[in-house]
Design a protein around this motif. Structure first.
Motif: not given
Length: 250
Positions: A22-24, A229-230, A222-225
């Protein structure tokens, strides 16, 4: 709708596994990220992230110690210039043992990191987000937020609590423009699951249970995160989104 460029995020447990993914991903999306982790591995992260000019800050802190947690949050917020748009509670613990063999110390540590730290960090971030009238809090649940665990009694209990915490905070904060959601990863290819993957009995059983016929990757989460966040998810709050290859749909 999906543009996160210039946003500011705090991500716990970002040194490895799902947290690092997720950081990346957020770094690549142009988000300025502050990582809170106890592992020294996070000091090597900035060398791995060269996709753009978005800054990555690191804060070493022990989330099992409330005073250290509060100081770490304060330091992370300062590094972000006093603003946090996104909080991702990714740090977590699991101990795979039969319930009779789990010590109360282990039980307390697991709930302290997986639940109490998430609650306090969410409150700290929530107070900042309320001032600005917007914010995204993303908690890391699990398919064990819903399913019963096997040889993971403290972990499954903690992830069930995360689901209820997510709903409760959403009920209180949605009117303030703060969306609180949780992601429920399934069986993921991370170091946390290495022992399960290598188990000659349980490993094949797990894979047979996944409709997608593969273990998940950190990138799947990460895609769902990024979506949560958007602004595209501004009317999504108080929910648990499975990323499990269909396990919860069986």
């Amino acid at each position: 709708m999906f543009n996160l460029n210039g946003k500011k995020a705090i991500i716990t447990g970002g040194a490895q596994g799902l947290g690092f993914s997720m950081v990346e991903a957020f770094h690549n999306a142009g988000v300025e990220v502050a990582i809170i982790d106890i592992s020294d591995e996070m000091f090597n992260i900035s060398n791995k992230l060269i996709a753009n000019e978005a800054k990555v800050h690191v804060v070493k802190g022990d989330l099992l110690d409330i005073e250290s947690l509060r100081q770490s949050f304060k330091e992370a917020l300062e590094k972000l210039g006093g603003t946090v748009n996104i909080l991702i509670n990714s740090a977590g613990l699991i101990e795979r043992k039969p319930a009779f063999e789990v010590s109360l110390d282990s039980w307390d540590r697991t709930l302290a990191l997986n639940v109490t730290a998430v609650f306090e960090l969410s409150r700290l971030a929530g107070m900042e987000m309320k001032k600005q009238g917007s914010g995204k809090i993303i908690n890391m649940g699990s398919i064990l937020s819903v399913l019963g665990g096997f040889n993971a009694v403290a972990y499954s209990t903690s992830k069930g609590a995360i689901l209820q915490l997510t709903k409760s905070l959403s009920n209180e904060w949605a009117a303030d423009g703060i969306q609180v959601n949780a992601i429920a990863p399934g069986y993921m290819l991370t170091t946390m699951n290495t022992d399960l993957m290598n188990d000659p009995v349980r490993g094949p059983q797990v894979e047979a249970r996944i409709p997608a016929k593969r273990w998940g990757t950190p990138e799947d989460v990460a895609g769902v995160a990024l979506f949560l966040a958007a602004s595209a998810s501004d009317y999504v709050t108080g929910t648990l989104i499975p990323v499990d290859g269909g396990v919860l749909g069986r």
